[in-house]
Design a protein around this motif. Sequence first.
Motif, PDB file in Angstrom:
ATOM      1  N   GLY A  78    -147.326 -52.743   8.797  1.00 33.65           N
ATOM      2  CA  GLY A  78    -147.870 -51.868   7.765  1.00 33.65           C
ATOM      3  C   GLY A  78    -149.032 -50.998   8.202  1.00 33.65           C
ATOM      4  N   VAL A  79    -149.174 -50.764   9.491  1.00 35.29           N
ATOM      5  CA  VAL A  79    -150.270 -49.934  10.007  1.00 35.29           C
ATOM      6  C   VAL A  79    -149.735 -48.542  10.313  1.00 35.29           C
ATOM      7  N   ARG A  80    -150.470 -47.525   9.862  1.00 32.97           N
ATOM      8  CA  ARG A  80    -150.114 -46.139  10.168  1.00 32.97           C
ATOM      9  C   ARG A  80    -150.531 -45.851  11.602  1.00 32.97           C
ATOM     10  N   LEU A  81    -149.556 -45.613  12.467  1.00 27.19           N
ATOM     11  CA  LEU A  81    -149.818 -45.401  13.882  1.00 27.19           C
ATOM     12  C   LEU A  81    -149.350 -44.019  14.292  1.00 27.19           C
ATOM     13  N   HIS A  82    -150.215 -43.315  15.014  1.00 32.51           N
ATOM     14  CA  HIS A  82    -149.903 -41.995  15.548  1.00 32.51           C
ATOM     15  C   HIS A  82    -150.114 -42.059  17.054  1.00 32.51           C
ATOM     16  N   VAL A  83    -149.192 -41.484  17.810  1.00 34.73           N
ATOM     17  CA  VAL A  83    -149.335 -41.506  19.273  1.00 34.73           C
ATOM     18  C   VAL A  83    -149.367 -40.084  19.818  1.00 34.73           C
TER      19      VAL A  83
END
Length: 139
Positions: free
Chosen positions: A76-81
């Motif tokens: 449930g973590v918003r991750l951007h790479v």
Amino acid sequence: MIKRILLAYDGSAPADKAYSFALDIAKKYDAELHVLAVARPPEFGDDVETEAVIENSRRHYQKVLAPLKAQASSQGVRLHVEVAVGHPAEQIIRHAEGQYKADLIVIGHRGKGLFERLRLGSVSKQVIQYAHCAVTVVR
């Protein structure tokens, strides 16, 4: 309050530990997690060679970062790479201040000998010295 975390990631064991730490903090504070990998261009070489090295690095990091996205999503973590090109410490600081407006930078510790640290410095040391926000170095 921690709203945005920037994790510097290079695929190493210390970076994996830093990722676990950053993911835990992001869950705890319901923060966005931005993962930045930095491809270093070769010191010398012609334009075609340099572009090939950078493109290979980008493809490599996209493969390495894919499992991180899946793990973060399942928790449930918003991750951007993102994959940037340049000197790692400079790019980490630039992205933390500008694009991400990070409240916290998380970076893994590299185990270098005393002579190498004194002569070269380390990315984590440079980030600590110049960052505008809190920096956590994970061992």
